[in-house]
Design a protein around this motif. Structure first.
Motif, PDB file in Angstrom:
ATOM      1  N   GLU A  27      -7.283   6.123 -14.896  1.00  0.00           N
ATOM      2  CA  GLU A  27      -8.629   5.642 -15.185  1.00  0.00           C
ATOM      3  C   GLU A  27      -9.456   5.718 -13.902  1.00  0.00           C
ATOM      4  O   GLU A  27      -8.904   5.912 -12.809  1.00  0.00           O
ATOM      5  CB  GLU A  27      -8.582   4.206 -15.714  1.00  0.00           C
ATOM      6  N   PRO A  28     -10.783   5.574 -14.008  1.00  0.00           N
ATOM      7  CA  PRO A  28     -11.606   5.658 -12.785  1.00  0.00           C
ATOM      8  C   PRO A  28     -11.191   4.679 -11.696  1.00  0.00           C
ATOM      9  O   PRO A  28     -11.269   5.000 -10.511  1.00  0.00           O
ATOM     10  CB  PRO A  28     -13.019   5.371 -13.308  1.00  0.00           C
ATOM     11  N   ASP A  29     -10.756   3.480 -12.066  1.00  0.00           N
ATOM     12  CA  ASP A  29     -10.389   2.486 -11.058  1.00  0.00           C
ATOM     13  C   ASP A  29      -8.998   1.909 -11.291  1.00  0.00           C
ATOM     14  O   ASP A  29      -8.687   0.827 -10.792  1.00  0.00           O
ATOM     15  CB  ASP A  29     -11.410   1.342 -11.042  1.00  0.00           C
ATOM     16  N   TYR A  30      -8.158   2.626 -12.053  1.00  0.00           N
ATOM     17  CA  TYR A  30      -6.839   2.073 -12.354  1.00  0.00           C
ATOM     18  C   TYR A  30      -5.881   3.209 -12.678  1.00  0.00           C
ATOM     19  O   TYR A  30      -6.218   4.125 -13.436  1.00  0.00           O
ATOM     20  CB  TYR A  30      -6.927   1.111 -13.543  1.00  0.00           C
ATOM     21  N   GLU A  31      -4.695   3.157 -12.095  1.00  0.00           N
ATOM     22  CA  GLU A  31      -3.648   4.142 -12.350  1.00  0.00           C
ATOM     23  C   GLU A  31      -2.343   3.412 -12.639  1.00  0.00           C
ATOM     24  O   GLU A  31      -2.027   2.407 -11.997  1.00  0.00           O
ATOM     25  CB  GLU A  31      -3.458   5.065 -11.146  1.00  0.00           C
TER      26      GLU A  31
ATOM     27  N   ASP B 135       0.819  -1.214   0.000  1.00  0.00           N
ATOM     28  CA  ASP B 135       0.000   0.000   0.000  1.00  0.00           C
ATOM     29  C   ASP B 135       0.853   1.263   0.000  1.00  0.00           C
ATOM     30  O   ASP B 135       0.488   2.276  -0.615  1.00  0.00           O
ATOM     31  CB  ASP B 135      -0.928  -0.001   1.218  1.00  0.00           C
TER      32      ASP B 135
ATOM     33  N   SER C 299       1.045   6.585  -6.955  1.00  0.00           N
ATOM     34  CA  SER C 299      -0.137   7.366  -7.321  1.00  0.00           C
ATOM     35  C   SER C 299       0.143   8.862  -7.224  1.00  0.00           C
ATOM     36  O   SER C 299      -0.286   9.644  -8.086  1.00  0.00           O
ATOM     37  CB  SER C 299      -1.307   6.976  -6.425  1.00  0.00           C
TER      38      SER C 299
END
Length: 423
Positions: free
Chosen positions: A339-343, A297, A304
Motif C-alpha cells: 500500500e502507499p504507506d503500508y507493506e 528498522d 520490505s
C-alpha cells in the motif's frame, strides 16, 4: 436486561424547576460515589448530566468541583435540553435569562475539567452513528521468518517478524443466560453430549417466561439390552479416537505421546509458486498479516525487500509455520501486499495432501426441525407439481426417441462440425 429494567425503576428524573441547584449537587454526589467505589483502581469513570438548565446554579465552588473531576480522571458529559450550540445550529428563541446564565456556567464547568458540553439534540442524532471500538491487537506469533537452517548454515537468512489477524470472524454473544420454558430440549442425540437443566432455586425472568439454565453434560451409547436402547457412560470411560474416513481410530495416551512431534516456533520458507498457479479455494483459515518486528528498522528493511521481490516476480511464498513450541506445524501461503504507506505479507493456511474434509449437507427431500421432527412438506421443498415439471424437462432433453413401451426407435443424429477452408 433485568439489570436495565431494575435501573429504570430506581432512576427518577428530577422535575423540579425551583432554584435549588440540584444539577451541581448531583455531580458532587456522583463524584463521591465514584471515588468511594473505584478508589485508585483503574476504571473508566464517566458522569453524564442531562438537564433543562432551569433554576439557579451557585457558581462559588465550580472551580473546585472541576478540579476534583480532573484529579480523579472522570469524564464529564453535560447534555442540555434546547441548549444553544452555534456549531450544531441550535438556538432557542425567547430563552429564559436564568437558563442562558446557567448554560454559560455549565459550559465553563465542562471546559474546566476537559469534559464534553453539547445540546441534547446533537446527542440524539449521534446515536445513529456506530462507534467502532479500538482494541489492542494481540500477536499470534513472534519469531523469525527464515530461509535455511541458521544452526547449520552461516548463509541462512532470518527476519524477526510478528503475526496478527487480518480477518477474524466476529460472532454475536450467545443468549445462553436465559431460556424459554417451552424450549427445553427433550434430550441429547446419540453421541452428542449436551443438555440443559433448569435450576429451581434461581429467579425467573420477566413474567415467568424466562428461566435460568445451567449446563449438564452426559454421554450415551447404543445398547439394545438397556431400556430405551441407550445407556449412560462416564467421561472417564471414554477413549480418544480420530476419524479416518468412516472409521474411528483409537490412540492411547502412551502412543499419543510417542507420536507427538517436537517442534520449535518458527516460520520457515520451503518454496515459491507463481500467483497464476494458485487457486483461491485452497484457503483454509482466516487471513493474517506478517509485519516486521516493531522498532526494528533492520528487520523492516529486510522484510520490505522480500515483499517487493515477491511482488516484482508475481510469486507467492510457501512456508512451514509453528506458532508455538511443540505445536503441530502448518503450511501457509505468503502473498505480498503493498500500500502507499503500508507493506506486509498476507498469510493463509494451506491444506496438506492427506487432508480429508467431511461436509454434511441437508437432504433435498425432507427438513428436520429443531426438535428432530421430520417434515416432508415445507416451503423449501418442491411440491408434486415442481417434481413433475422437472421430470418432464429432463425427459425432453433425451437424445433417444422411444415408443409407447419405452423401447428406443432411433437415435438423434449429432451434426459434425467441419472446418471450412474459405472465409
Amino acid at each position: 436486561m433485568s439489570d436495565i429494567r431494575e435501573l429504570r425503576e430506581k432512576i427518577k428524573p428530577n422535575k423540579s424547576d425551583s432554584g435549588d441547584g440540584k444539577s451541581i449537587s448531583s455531580i458532587v454526589v456522583a463524584v463521591q460515589m465514584i471515588v468511594s467505589h473505584c478508589k485508585k483502581l483503574k476504571y473508566r469513570k464517566k458522569i453524564v448530566l442531562v438537564t433543562n438548565g432551569l433554576g439557579t446554579i451557585d457558581n462559588d465552588e465550580l472551580d473546585q468541583i472541576a478540579g476534583k473531576i480532573k484529579e480523579e480522571n472522570i469524564d464529564l458529559v453535560i447534555l442540555g435540553v434546547d441548549f444553544d450550540d452555534p456549531e450544531y445550529g441550535v438556538k432557542e428563541e425567547d430563552k429564559d435569562p436564568q437558563k442562558g446564565k446557567n448554560e454559560c456556567l455549565l459550559r465553563d464547568l465542562a471546559e474546566g475539567c476537559d469534559g464534553v458540553y453539547g445540546t441534547l439534540e446533537q446527542a440524539v442524532a449521534e446515536m445513529d452513528i456506530p462507534r467502532v471500538k479500538q482494541v489492542r491487537p494481540t500477536p499470534t506469533f513472534k519469531g523469525f521468518l527464515q530461509l535455511g537452517n541458521p544452526e547449520e548454515y552461516d548463509t541462512a537468512a532470518r527476519i524477526p517478524v510478528e503475526r496478527y489477524f487480518r480477518t477474524y470472524t466476529a460472532r454475536a454473544p450467545p443468549a445462553s443466560s436465559f431460556a424459554l420454558r417451552s424450549d427445553i430440549a427433550p434430550g441429547p442425540d446419540e453421541g452428542e453430549p449436551s443438555t440443559a437443566a433448569l435450576t429451581d432455586n434461581e429467579p425467573d425472568g420477566e413474567g415467568g417466561k424466562l428461566t435460568n439454565v445451567r449446563p449438564l453434560r452426559s454421554y450415551q451409547i447404543s445398547d439394545e439390552s438397556a431400556p430405551g436402547g441407550k445407556v449412560d457412560v462416564e467421561r472417564e470411560e471414554l477413549a480418544k479416537g480420530y476419524e479416518y474416513g468412516r472409521t474411528a481410530v483409537h490412540i492411547s495416551d502412551t502412543d499419543l505421546n510417542i507420536t507427538t512431534l517436537e517442534t520449535l516456533a518458527a516460520m520457515e520458507l520451503v518454496g515459491f509458486v507463481q500467483s497464476a498457479q494458485y487457486d483461491r479455494y485452497l484457503h483454509m483459515s482466516n487471513a493474517s498479516v506478517i509485519i516486521a518486528q516493531r522498532a526494528n528498522d533492520k528487520a523492516a528493511l529486510a522484510l520490505s525487500s522480500f515483499i517487493h521481490a515477491l511482488f516484482e516476480l508475481d510469486s507467492y511464498a510457501v512456508a512451514r509455520l509453528v506458532p508455538k513450541e511443540n505445536k503441530p506445524p502448518l503450511m501457509v501461503l505468503l502473498a505480498p501486499s503493498i500500500e502507499p504507506d503500508y507493506e506486509c505479507l498476507l498469510e493463509v493456511q494451506l491444506p496438506f495432501a492427506e487432508d480429508v474434509r467431511a461436509y454434511h449437507f441437508p437432504p433435498l427431500d425432507k427438513v428436520f426441525t429443531v426438535s428432530g421432527k421430520v417434515m416432508t412438506e415445507h416451503r423449501n421443498l418442491p411440491n408434486d407439481n415442481l417434481v413433475d415439471a422437472m421430470s418432464k424437462y429432463v425427459d425432453s432433453m433425451e437424445l433417444v426417441e422411444k415408443d409407447e413401451n419405452g423401447y428406443a426407435l432411433r437415435y438423434m443424429e449429432i451434426p459434425r462440425l467441419t472446418k471450412s477452408g474459405s472465409l
